[in-house]
Design a protein around this motif. Structure first.
Motif, mmCIF file in Angstrom:
data_model
loop_
_atom_site.group_PDB
_atom_site.id
_atom_site.type_symbol
_atom_site.label_atom_id
_atom_site.label_comp_id
_atom_site.label_asym_id
_atom_site.label_seq_id
_atom_site.Cartn_x
_atom_site.Cartn_y
_atom_site.Cartn_z
ATOM 1 N N LEU A 142 0.828 -1.198 0.000
ATOM 2 C CA LEU A 142 0.000 0.000 0.000
ATOM 3 C C LEU A 142 0.870 1.258 0.000
ATOM 4 O O LEU A 142 0.584 2.229 -0.723
ATOM 5 C CB LEU A 142 -0.926 0.006 1.213
ATOM 6 C CG LEU A 142 -1.915 1.177 1.287
ATOM 7 C CD1 LEU A 142 -2.870 1.162 0.094
ATOM 8 C CD2 LEU A 142 -2.704 1.153 2.603
ATOM 9 N N ALA A 143 1.943 1.230 0.781
ATOM 10 C CA ALA A 143 2.850 2.381 0.796
ATOM 11 C C ALA A 143 3.468 2.607 -0.567
ATOM 12 O O ALA A 143 3.620 3.755 -1.029
ATOM 13 C CB ALA A 143 3.936 2.164 1.853
ATOM 14 N N LYS A 144 3.822 1.531 -1.257
ATOM 15 C CA LYS A 144 4.409 1.657 -2.592
ATOM 16 C C LYS A 144 3.375 2.180 -3.596
ATOM 17 O O LYS A 144 3.714 2.960 -4.500
ATOM 18 C CB LYS A 144 4.965 0.298 -3.051
ATOM 19 C CG LYS A 144 6.250 -0.115 -2.348
ATOM 20 C CD LYS A 144 6.725 -1.469 -2.866
ATOM 21 C CE LYS A 144 8.073 -1.844 -2.262
ATOM 22 N NZ LYS A 144 9.163 -0.975 -2.756
ATOM 23 N N VAL A 145 2.113 1.786 -3.442
ATOM 24 C CA VAL A 145 1.066 2.304 -4.322
ATOM 25 C C VAL A 145 0.862 3.799 -4.067
ATOM 26 O O VAL A 145 0.681 4.579 -5.009
ATOM 27 C CB VAL A 145 -0.253 1.525 -4.123
ATOM 28 C CG1 VAL A 145 -1.402 2.204 -4.882
ATOM 29 C CG2 VAL A 145 -0.101 0.089 -4.617
ATOM 30 N N SER B 162 -4.023 -7.371 -2.661
ATOM 31 C CA SER B 162 -2.635 -7.549 -3.111
ATOM 32 C C SER B 162 -2.558 -7.679 -4.619
ATOM 33 O O SER B 162 -1.633 -7.155 -5.257
ATOM 34 C CB SER B 162 -2.018 -8.782 -2.447
ATOM 35 O OG SER B 162 -1.851 -8.579 -1.069
ATOM 36 N N VAL B 163 -3.511 -8.383 -5.212
ATOM 37 C CA VAL B 163 -3.529 -8.522 -6.671
ATOM 38 C C VAL B 163 -3.643 -7.142 -7.317
ATOM 39 O O VAL B 163 -2.925 -6.809 -8.272
ATOM 40 C CB VAL B 163 -4.701 -9.428 -7.104
ATOM 41 C CG1 VAL B 163 -4.801 -9.475 -8.626
ATOM 42 C CG2 VAL B 163 -4.524 -10.837 -6.539
ATOM 43 N N TRP B 164 -4.564 -6.310 -6.785
ATOM 44 C CA TRP B 164 -4.720 -4.940 -7.304
ATOM 45 C C TRP B 164 -3.442 -4.129 -7.133
ATOM 46 O O TRP B 164 -2.990 -3.462 -8.061
ATOM 47 C CB TRP B 164 -5.880 -4.267 -6.564
ATOM 48 C CG TRP B 164 -5.793 -2.773 -6.599
ATOM 49 C CD1 TRP B 164 -6.117 -1.951 -7.633
ATOM 50 C CD2 TRP B 164 -5.307 -1.925 -5.551
ATOM 51 N NE1 TRP B 164 -5.882 -0.636 -7.295
ATOM 52 C CE2 TRP B 164 -5.382 -0.598 -6.024
ATOM 53 C CE3 TRP B 164 -4.832 -2.160 -4.252
ATOM 54 C CZ2 TRP B 164 -4.983 0.487 -5.239
ATOM 55 C CZ3 TRP B 164 -4.449 -1.091 -3.474
ATOM 56 C CH2 TRP B 164 -4.513 0.215 -3.970
ATOM 57 N N LEU C 262 1.533 -1.437 -9.392
ATOM 58 C CA LEU C 262 2.985 -1.243 -9.364
ATOM 59 C C LEU C 262 3.641 -1.749 -10.642
ATOM 60 O O LEU C 262 4.557 -1.115 -11.170
ATOM 61 C CB LEU C 262 3.565 -1.939 -8.135
ATOM 62 C CG LEU C 262 3.107 -1.375 -6.785
ATOM 63 C CD1 LEU C 262 3.621 -2.233 -5.639
ATOM 64 C CD2 LEU C 262 3.555 0.065 -6.618
ATOM 65 N N ASP C 263 3.182 -2.903 -11.140
ATOM 66 C CA ASP C 263 3.760 -3.441 -12.384
ATOM 67 C C ASP C 263 3.499 -2.495 -13.551
ATOM 68 O O ASP C 263 4.391 -2.233 -14.370
ATOM 69 C CB ASP C 263 3.162 -4.817 -12.687
ATOM 70 C CG ASP C 263 3.659 -5.889 -11.735
ATOM 71 O OD1 ASP C 263 4.656 -5.636 -11.026
ATOM 72 O OD2 ASP C 263 3.045 -6.970 -11.689
ATOM 73 N N GLU D 102 -7.563 4.404 -13.558
ATOM 74 C CA GLU D 102 -8.709 3.744 -12.941
ATOM 75 C C GLU D 102 -8.267 2.765 -11.858
ATOM 76 O O GLU D 102 -8.976 2.557 -10.871
ATOM 77 C CB GLU D 102 -9.560 3.030 -13.995
ATOM 78 C CG GLU D 102 -10.158 3.954 -15.043
ATOM 79 C CD GLU D 102 -11.020 5.042 -14.413
ATOM 80 O OE1 GLU D 102 -11.758 4.754 -13.440
ATOM 81 O OE2 GLU D 102 -10.948 6.194 -14.886
ATOM 82 N N ASP D 103 -7.102 2.127 -12.059
ATOM 83 C CA ASP D 103 -6.606 1.220 -11.035
ATOM 84 C C ASP D 103 -6.209 1.973 -9.776
ATOM 85 O O ASP D 103 -6.521 1.568 -8.654
ATOM 86 C CB ASP D 103 -5.412 0.417 -11.577
ATOM 87 C CG ASP D 103 -5.835 -0.707 -12.506
ATOM 88 O OD1 ASP D 103 -7.034 -1.061 -12.491
ATOM 89 O OD2 ASP D 103 -4.979 -1.220 -13.251
ATOM 90 N N PHE D 104 -5.504 3.102 -9.943
ATOM 91 C CA PHE D 104 -5.135 3.891 -8.766
ATOM 92 C C PHE D 104 -6.378 4.464 -8.083
ATOM 93 O O PHE D 104 -6.410 4.647 -6.865
ATOM 94 C CB PHE D 104 -4.168 5.010 -9.159
ATOM 95 C CG PHE D 104 -2.767 4.525 -9.390
ATOM 96 C CD1 PHE D 104 -1.946 4.201 -8.322
ATOM 97 C CD2 PHE D 104 -2.276 4.362 -10.677
ATOM 98 C CE1 PHE D 104 -0.655 3.748 -8.526
ATOM 99 C CE2 PHE D 104 -0.986 3.900 -10.898
ATOM 100 C CZ PHE D 104 -0.166 3.591 -9.822
ATOM 101 N N ALA D 105 -7.433 4.741 -8.845
ATOM 102 C CA ALA D 105 -8.668 5.270 -8.260
ATOM 103 C C ALA D 105 -9.322 4.270 -7.314
ATOM 104 O O ALA D 105 -10.141 4.655 -6.459
ATOM 105 C CB ALA D 105 -9.642 5.653 -9.379
ATOM 106 N N HIS D 106 -8.955 3.009 -7.430
ATOM 107 C CA HIS D 106 -9.494 1.995 -6.522
ATOM 108 C C HIS D 106 -9.085 2.271 -5.074
ATOM 109 O O HIS D 106 -9.690 1.727 -4.143
ATOM 110 C CB HIS D 106 -9.010 0.611 -6.963
ATOM 111 C CG HIS D 106 -9.649 -0.533 -6.231
ATOM 112 N ND1 HIS D 106 -10.987 -0.826 -6.334
ATOM 113 C CD2 HIS D 106 -9.125 -1.455 -5.372
ATOM 114 C CE1 HIS D 106 -11.261 -1.882 -5.594
ATOM 115 N NE2 HIS D 106 -10.151 -2.277 -4.988
#
Length: 791
Positions: A425-428, A471-473, A478-479, A489-493
């Motif tokens: 989460l910190a890396k995201v 974790s999958v999200w 990150l990938d 949209e992924d970061f908006a999650h």
């Protein structure tokens, strides 16, 4: 139930004559003269009967694949037409029994043509060629009957394979003559571009000694070490089995070859007349040495397997003489090839075991092994990847390595995974800074909300982060960010996580959350279907643990199956989260109420069975399994299950559909799937904490339960999972409610026991396990062998 050990390698002498007259040939120039009484070619009837016997043997032992080597004499004397029929018969008959066939052929190369190569490509036959080196080396022995050289024909054959048919090129075999220049021979073999090669000691016995210019020196060791040095200096451009076997043995692994190490041999020879014989090299010992008295026409391979000659090759150290047993390198050399231990019985001791001697190459083997050890002691260690610090207590590691894991062991994995999710989460958070474009305002607000909740409501945040697909999200974000393909949209999650955490924390908040595929998702809670016209986001109002969307038309909450012992009281049936679509099987859509009710009945029944009968697994499953993702059922009706490597705590399964009166069978089938898949969950967590294998090894390995080979981690995962499968059937033999089901369980136990034990040997033979990985696999084998008496 079968009793004799299985053969997995079959050498078929499809031709018993040769177009060369090599003076070092053990078939035509050594002690055995049985070739004179053999037909020139294996008949179509013998080929078919051999194939039927192999199919019968494979079915009896549940072998997923067998290796067949077409040999001679010279097998290409058969001619393309008869060769085609032979290959077709072998494949059709054996594969019709559900066993895959690994076909190979060994030739002197004289008759190899494009026509043959096209035929071998069509039937997936890999071709090995005999090549003794350069022209001078080849001409010492490998000549036609009129004395003419065969060197140009051999070169043409390897060039044809190397340049035009590399997909069927198996490699090169070279027989040593110490009179040849070892470096020149090596370079000739290297220039043939083989995918692999081997250098063979010429067959000799104490009664027929090998050629030596100076008996006081280990000339064969000196010759081989000169080759090793050049090969090593060049970066080991291709595997040489004589050397890789020694290097593997240094790491405690089986050698993978009959001529070194103590591993049992699982090879049988079928002669042109259908006679079943022991290893071909015994022809160098005495006339009739390989004979068993069995034939494919009259005997099964199981009958042949019980022959004393085959049994002698399975006893390892016990089959060696006292001198060998006391030798410090015996675990590496294994006493050498059995043929090379032969000494003709004398008149004074006619009953003595003629093989109860050290190898005639004893000194050479010892000097070769010690020479390689001296040269590579540092590099052998360096080639195994360094292990990460484990953080696994000894008792936890012991349980997991043996295939089990109680609640305490799984709690340790849970804590590590929680730390991993916080780190993700910190890396995201860091990756989202400036990467979200038009969604930046929504993302920044979500990060601020999550940061505040983390300060005062850590448990609520951990509950949401504990959702397996978080974790999958996170890893997907990150990938994509690392590759420059970040999806806003992924970061908006992050906003959906913030809203779900606020609900669980019971705080008052307003959170703008994204609409994804016509729905608003709240991890661990469910989704609100709003439709495609709802816009890009929806503002949620949260108060006292409630959200304004709960109870709305279109709200689909995550269903939970209440179960005793489970953390949180039960298991979530997750059919809403968008990131669950990471399994190797299609996930089910939102379950209709009738299907959900079937899950609600069957999961508790499966859990009752696990808690009652499978005490080695149930506490760990209760401590670690949080989520079941319903999968789309198989059209064929077979059991379907899956695990996503990064979704710790979740498994996927299709509900077993059986007869309406088969409640116990449905529960039993689901219980088996749960054990199987949770084994994957556990091992995935262990691999997050420890290096068990070299991740850079891209080779594929035999998986006994599949026809297609698997990457190393896939094989390790499958082996660990099938430990649980084997144990399930071991117990089920006694707990199934009727005799029919107990008999079925007995057969399944025998099948999976054999497959899984075989897989532990394949893993140990890989050469790419770390020291911890070797200990881990050895512990798995120990668990299996504790059940040996039950097979």
């Amino acid at each position: 139930m079968v009793s004799a050990p299985a053969f997995r390698q079959f050498v078929l002498k499809v031709a018993s004559r040769c177009d060369l007259a090599c003076d070092h040939c053990y078939v035509y120039e050594a002690a055995d003269t049985s070739w004179r009484r053999k037909p020139r070619f294996m008949s179509e009837q013998t080929v078919r009967r051999t194939a039927e016997r192999i199919a019968e043997h494979a079915a009896a032992h549940r072998l997923p694949t067998v290796a067949l080597v077409l040999h001679g004499g010279e097998p290409l004397l058969l001619g393309p037409a008869r060769m085609r029929e032979t290959l077709r018969t072998l494949r059709e008959v054996i594969e019709s029994a559900g066993c895959a066939v690994d076909l190979r052929l060994h030739t002197n190369g004289v008759r190899l043509t494009d026509e043959y190569c096209e035929l071998f490509r069509e039937h997936h036959v890999r071709v090995g060629v005999s090549l003794d080196g350069d022209r001078a080396a080849t001409d010492l022995h490998r000549r036609f009957a009129n004395g003419a050289s065969s060197h140009m024909q051999a070169l043409r054959a390897v060039s044809l394979l190397r340049d035009d048919y590399p997909d069927i090129y198996a490699g090169v075999l070279c027989t040593i003559d110490v009179r040849n220049d070892p470096v020149a021979v090596y370079e000739a073999v290297r220039d043939a571009g083989p995918p692999r090669a081997d250098f063979l000691l010429p067959h000799a016995t104490h009664s027929d000694q090998p050629r030596r210019a100076d008996p006081s020196r280990a000339e064969y060791a000196d010759w081989m070490l000169a080759v090793f040095d050049r090969w090593d200096d060049e970066g080991r451009p291709f595997p040489i089995r004589s050397f890789t076997s020694v290097l593997d043995a240094f790491r405690g692994l089986p050698s993978g070859t009959e001529s070194l190490g103590l591993s049992p041999v699982d090879l049988v020879v079928v002669e042109a007349d259908g006679a079943l014989e022991q290893t071909d090299s015994l022809k160098a010992a005495y006339d009739g040495a390989p004979d068993t008295g069995f034939t494919v026409a009259e005997h099964s391979f199981d009958e042949a397997s019980a022959h004393p000659g085959f049994e002698a090759r399975r006893h390892g150290l016990a089959d060696l003489c006292q001198t060998c047993r006391q030798c410090p390198v015996v675990a590496v050399c294994g006493g050498g090839l059995r043929t090379h231990r032969y000494s003709a019985p004398s008149q004074t001791a006619p009953q003595a075991d003629p093989f109860n001697n050290p190898s005639v190459y004893c000194r050479d083997l010892k000097e070769l092994i010690l020479g390689i050890r001296t040269r590579t002691q540092a590099s052998v260690v360096a080639r195994v990847p360094a292990q990460r610090a484990l953080g696994l207590p000894a008792d936890v590691l012991h349980q997991l390595a043996h295939g089990y894991g109680d609640a305490k062991a799984i709690a340790h994995l849970n804590r590590f995974q929680r730390s991993l999710r916080i780190l993700l989460l910190a890396k995201v958070f860091a990756a989202a800074d400036g990467a979200s474009g038009a969604r930046q305002e929504l993302v920044d607000a979500a990060v601020a909300t999550l940061t505040t909740l983390d300060a005062g409501h850590k448990n609520a945040l951990h509950e949401v982060l504990g959702h397996p697909y978080t974790s999958v999200w996170a890893l997907r974000c990150l990938d994509d960010a690392q590759s420059g393909r970040a999806d806003p949209e992924d970061f908006a999650h992050l906003a959906a996580l913030a809203a779900a955490t606020a609900v669980r924390a019971g705080v008052d908040a307003e959170v703008e959350v994204p609409v994804r595929r016509g729905a608003v998702y709240l991890p661990t809670l469910g989704r609100l279907v709003v439709g495609a016209d709802a816009g890009r986001s929806v503002r949620l109002r949260i108060s006292g643990g409630e959200c304004d969307v709960f109870g709305m038309q279109g709200w689909q909450g995550v269903r939970r199956v209440a179960l005793s012992m489970f953390s949180g009281g039960g298991i979530a049936l997750e059919d809403t989260d968008p990131f669950r679509r990471c399994h190797h099987w299609e996930v089910a859509q939102r379950l209709p109420d009738t299907e959900a009710a079937a899950w609600m009945r069957t999961v508790p029944a499966a859990w009752d069975l696990l808690a009652r009968d499978h005490h080695s697994y149930a506490p760990g499953i209760a401590a670690g399994l949080s989520t079941i993702v319903p999968l789309a059922p198989s059209l064929s009706g077979r059991a379907v299950s899956s695990t996503a490597r990064r979704a710790y705590g979740a498994i996927g399964a299709a509900l077993p559909v059986l007869r309406t009166d088969a409640t116990d069978r449905s529960a039993s089938a689901l219980a088996l799937l749960i054990i199987h898949e949770f084994q994957h969950v556990k091992l995935g967590a262990v691999l997050d904490m420890a290096d068990l294998h070299d991740p850079h090894d891209t080779r594929l390995f035999e998986a006994p339960w599949r026809q297609d080979p698997r990457p190393l981690e896939g094989l390790l995962q499958g082996t660990y999972a099938h430990i649980g499968v084997t144990d399930f059937w071991r117990v089920r033999r006694f707990t199934a409610p009727n005799a029919e089901q107990r008999a079925h369980a007995e057969a399944e136990f025998a099948l999976w026991f054999g497959h899984t034990l075989r897989a532990t040997h394949v893993l140990a033979d890989s050469g790419s396990l770390t020291p911890l990985g070797l200990r881990f696999v050895d512990a798995l084998r120990t668990t299996l062998e504790a059940w040996t008496s039950k097979v």
